[in-house]
Design a protein around this motif. Structure first.
Motif, mmCIF file in Angstrom:
data_model
loop_
_atom_site.group_PDB
_atom_site.id
_atom_site.type_symbol
_atom_site.label_atom_id
_atom_site.label_comp_id
_atom_site.label_asym_id
_atom_site.label_seq_id
_atom_site.Cartn_x
_atom_site.Cartn_y
_atom_site.Cartn_z
ATOM 1 N N ARG A 57 0.845 -1.198 0.000
ATOM 2 C CA ARG A 57 0.000 0.000 0.000
ATOM 3 C C ARG A 57 0.888 1.259 0.000
ATOM 4 O O ARG A 57 0.666 2.185 -0.786
ATOM 5 C CB ARG A 57 -0.870 -0.051 1.263
ATOM 6 C CG ARG A 57 -2.052 0.875 1.251
ATOM 7 C CD ARG A 57 -2.870 0.673 2.529
ATOM 8 N NE ARG A 57 -3.523 1.918 2.889
ATOM 9 C CZ ARG A 57 -2.906 2.916 3.525
ATOM 10 N NH1 ARG A 57 -1.656 2.809 3.878
ATOM 11 N NH2 ARG A 57 -3.583 4.022 3.799
ATOM 12 N N MET A 58 1.894 1.270 0.849
ATOM 13 C CA MET A 58 2.812 2.407 0.893
ATOM 14 C C MET A 58 3.610 2.514 -0.418
ATOM 15 O O MET A 58 3.788 3.612 -0.949
ATOM 16 C CB MET A 58 3.781 2.245 2.078
ATOM 17 C CG MET A 58 4.877 3.301 2.155
ATOM 18 S SD MET A 58 4.265 4.987 2.405
ATOM 19 C CE MET A 58 4.522 5.155 4.201
ATOM 20 N N ARG A 59 4.081 1.395 -0.927
ATOM 21 C CA ARG A 59 4.869 1.475 -2.171
ATOM 22 C C ARG A 59 4.021 2.023 -3.323
ATOM 23 O O ARG A 59 4.503 2.807 -4.147
ATOM 24 C CB ARG A 59 5.449 0.097 -2.522
ATOM 25 C CG ARG A 59 6.538 -0.358 -1.544
ATOM 26 C CD ARG A 59 7.454 -1.407 -2.141
ATOM 27 N NE ARG A 59 8.402 -1.935 -1.158
ATOM 28 C CZ ARG A 59 9.558 -1.339 -0.821
ATOM 29 N NH1 ARG A 59 9.916 -0.205 -1.397
ATOM 30 N NH2 ARG A 59 10.353 -1.886 0.075
ATOM 31 N N SER A 60 2.743 1.621 -3.381
ATOM 32 C CA SER A 60 1.876 2.186 -4.417
ATOM 33 C C SER A 60 1.712 3.695 -4.239
ATOM 34 O O SER A 60 1.746 4.449 -5.218
ATOM 35 C CB SER A 60 0.489 1.524 -4.365
ATOM 36 O OG SER A 60 0.480 0.326 -5.102
ATOM 37 N N ALA A 61 1.521 4.115 -3.014
ATOM 38 C CA ALA A 61 1.361 5.551 -2.757
ATOM 39 C C ALA A 61 2.595 6.328 -3.222
ATOM 40 O O ALA A 61 2.486 7.365 -3.886
ATOM 41 C CB ALA A 61 1.107 5.785 -1.267
ATOM 42 N N LEU A 62 3.779 5.812 -2.888
ATOM 43 C CA LEU A 62 5.017 6.479 -3.316
ATOM 44 C C LEU A 62 5.085 6.571 -4.838
ATOM 45 O O LEU A 62 5.497 7.587 -5.397
ATOM 46 C CB LEU A 62 6.236 5.710 -2.790
ATOM 47 C CG LEU A 62 6.401 5.645 -1.275
ATOM 48 C CD1 LEU A 62 7.575 4.725 -0.926
ATOM 49 C CD2 LEU A 62 6.616 7.025 -0.665
ATOM 50 N N ASN A 63 4.689 5.500 -5.508
ATOM 51 C CA ASN A 63 4.752 5.514 -6.968
ATOM 52 C C ASN A 63 3.809 6.542 -7.588
ATOM 53 O O ASN A 63 4.176 7.210 -8.559
ATOM 54 C CB ASN A 63 4.428 4.122 -7.530
ATOM 55 C CG ASN A 63 5.670 3.291 -7.704
ATOM 56 O OD1 ASN A 63 6.710 3.622 -7.144
ATOM 57 N ND2 ASN A 63 5.585 2.223 -8.475
ATOM 58 N N ALA A 65 2.936 9.336 -6.318
ATOM 59 C CA ALA A 65 3.569 10.647 -6.114
ATOM 60 C C ALA A 65 4.739 10.839 -7.081
ATOM 61 O O ALA A 65 4.876 11.884 -7.724
ATOM 62 C CB ALA A 65 4.033 10.772 -4.662
ATOM 63 N N LEU A 88 -5.455 0.948 -1.653
ATOM 64 C CA LEU A 88 -5.680 2.383 -1.496
ATOM 65 C C LEU A 88 -7.074 2.713 -2.022
ATOM 66 O O LEU A 88 -7.482 2.231 -3.083
ATOM 67 C CB LEU A 88 -4.623 3.183 -2.260
ATOM 68 C CG LEU A 88 -3.243 3.227 -1.600
ATOM 69 C CD1 LEU A 88 -2.173 3.620 -2.621
ATOM 70 C CD2 LEU A 88 -3.223 4.234 -0.443
ATOM 71 N N ILE A 93 -6.164 8.072 -2.919
ATOM 72 C CA ILE A 93 -5.496 8.469 -4.168
ATOM 73 C C ILE A 93 -5.692 9.960 -4.417
ATOM 74 O O ILE A 93 -4.764 10.668 -4.821
ATOM 75 C CB ILE A 93 -6.019 7.608 -5.341
ATOM 76 C CG1 ILE A 93 -5.565 6.158 -5.153
ATOM 77 C CG2 ILE A 93 -5.574 8.162 -6.685
ATOM 78 C CD1 ILE A 93 -6.211 5.163 -6.106
ATOM 79 N N ILE A 96 -3.249 11.846 -2.264
ATOM 80 C CA ILE A 96 -1.878 11.769 -2.785
ATOM 81 C C ILE A 96 -1.683 12.734 -3.945
ATOM 82 O O ILE A 96 -0.691 13.463 -4.018
ATOM 83 C CB ILE A 96 -1.562 10.314 -3.225
ATOM 84 C CG1 ILE A 96 -1.562 9.389 -2.009
ATOM 85 C CG2 ILE A 96 -0.227 10.245 -3.976
ATOM 86 C CD1 ILE A 96 -1.662 7.905 -2.373
ATOM 87 N N LEU B 62 5.607 10.473 1.160
ATOM 88 C CA LEU B 62 5.345 10.979 -0.198
ATOM 89 C C LEU B 62 6.309 12.118 -0.542
ATOM 90 O O LEU B 62 6.825 12.189 -1.656
ATOM 91 C CB LEU B 62 3.903 11.476 -0.306
ATOM 92 C CG LEU B 62 2.806 10.428 -0.124
ATOM 93 C CD1 LEU B 62 1.429 11.113 -0.129
ATOM 94 C CD2 LEU B 62 2.855 9.356 -1.216
ATOM 95 N N GLN B 99 13.453 2.911 -3.415
ATOM 96 C CA GLN B 99 12.393 2.870 -4.429
ATOM 97 C C GLN B 99 12.534 4.060 -5.383
ATOM 98 O O GLN B 99 12.385 3.919 -6.608
ATOM 99 C CB GLN B 99 11.030 2.852 -3.738
ATOM 100 C CG GLN B 99 9.874 2.620 -4.724
ATOM 101 C CD GLN B 99 8.559 2.308 -4.024
ATOM 102 O OE1 GLN B 99 8.546 1.779 -2.918
ATOM 103 N NE2 GLN B 99 7.455 2.622 -4.692
#
Lengths: 125, 125, 125, 125, 125, 125
Positions: A57-63, A65, A88, A93, A96, B62, B99
């Motif tokens: 979930r965190m890795r998707s959020a970083l991506n 952004a 998410l 989303i 973000i 983020l 990442q």
């Protein structure tokens, strides 16, 4: 490249971006794009995504952004689908992308919201 | 700008980046930089950071990813301190920057790690 | 490159950025950097700056906005001095950089304001 | 966000980008994109565009330069229409984009000219 | 601009990107885009490409790397065709884009490979 | 990460950037930066640099162009030293950076030339 890493990454990639996406990109890759697909599988999806230090979930959020900052709408579209798969919500989303709008500039935010709406109008996941 | 929003944002900004930073930037701002400081307080720190939809730990994460992508080392340095204040561990920061290295390119990752090491060697928070 | 264009551009460059800057960069250029300096003189300063369609005040304003977007603080510093030479006030420079902050992102704005304050604290023009 | 600022910004936005654009984006915004549209209205269009320190003609010129640098063709297209509404001539837009070509690189210039020709061939304003 | 430089550059440009491309862009340019086309011919194609210090094969390779970094897919497409004309093999183009993927980030690599596949599927040169 | 790939990459890295650089960065890396250094060794230096499809001279040239585009002066500095080690002459580096100046914009060129002069004045290799 390490074949085990390619395989392990491709599995994670399919779980996040969908088996259809992996079938279309990784499995059907011709000789030209095969090493790029393998690099993405091994390097992004095994070496980074399979590390235990952050959840998906965190890795998707970083991506979301980073892809807004990097101005890569096609990759952003894929990863918005992946973010939904990783739990998410549309509301998260939205948050973000609003944060991206202020840090990367309003045009980056406007473009990212348009991409997100395309994903949602196509049925999301 | 809405004075209440500037005040509410400045409070959040001080909680995240430290009261010293706010004293040096916001309070001592001259006539030239005052509207920039107020814009940052109201829009970044109140309109975005004070929204309830994501917690501060996530917002810090983020920002580290975006500031690596955007190539803004001075802002990254401030926000690595803020990330520690918001409860991200050095190990989680390491994961975020790894990442970023794969999605933004190895040079972006190398630069971000150097900035993080500067923060940690200065005593971190 | 056309020698007349290099000469005509170098003259404009000295009028905008100051004769000292031109002496340090163009006149003292070694064999390695000479073609870069000549390219800048001919193409930036003659082919663009010497075109009659926009006045120098406008061209300076555009450069401050673009150099903020492009994340080039050393060139931004030179062109803030140039902008003062071309008749932009500190207040107009403030407006340009605030607009850049919203369109390029708050970190771009913060960095640009810091550069501008350095110029002003060094005595500006 | 301050409702008065959203309303005041939306009015300026409609004057610059056209009432049709505002109807399509701001009025019809769904729940997902509404806060982004409000952020743009309040933050870009009221806090920046409604400041008295630069006229709209200058603000449009700055945006064309920044959007070329930032590589945001969809936003550039909107703002070329806005620039015509704000009194910049095709010839002045040409000058701005030529300057962007030299400072942001020839590919940025080529892309920006293509966008501008699309606007003009669609009837401009 | 120097008419001889425009002519000499246009000739090189046609040799690299194809006579069709030059006919469509340079010859048919309207009043608006004519100075941009001339700037590209004189400045890119004569001042840089006609310099003897690097061969065309190397210059094409550099352009593929830079256009991947700069996120300019339309220009990248043209220059992949040009790279084939200048003697780079599909295999060498693959190597260049893989290197770009690691230095500019995986999303930049994915986008560049997609552009290259479009060129090859259209018959390449 | 594959330990053999890290070792093979570190060897190439030392041959290109110098054993001193590797000693300072890879060998002395603390726990925090170790995975970043290993990622760079395995992915940049083994998976990319050790591929046989392009020679090191070409790979160095591509890196100078990309690092100029990406605005990463510290990495550019290292790779200018590496380019000299890999057999590029000062004159060829000059050509690469001139080409970058036209494609990435004059400010990118000016910054890259300044970095190169620093390397040469420090004794180059």
């Amino acid at each position: 490249m390490n074949p085990e890493s390619i395989t392990a990454g491709a599995k994670t990639r399919a779980q996040v971006l969908g088996q259809n996406h992996v079938n279309q990109s990784l499995t059907k890759a011709d000789e030209f794009s095969k090493p790029m697909e393998e690099l993405a599988s091994a390097y992004c999806w095994d070496e980074i995504w399979n590390r235990p230090g952050l959840d998906r979930r965190m890795r998707s959020a970083l991506n979301l952004a980073m892809l807004s900052a990097l101005n890569r709408p096609q990759q952003l579209k894929l990863h918005i689908k992946g973010a939904l798969n990783n739990g998410l919500s549309q509301s998260e989303i939205q948050e973000i992308l609003l944060q991206a709008a202020v840090y990367c500039g309003i045009p980056a935010g406007m473009d990212a919201f348009r991409v997100a709406r395309e994903v949602f109008s196509e049925g999301g996941v």
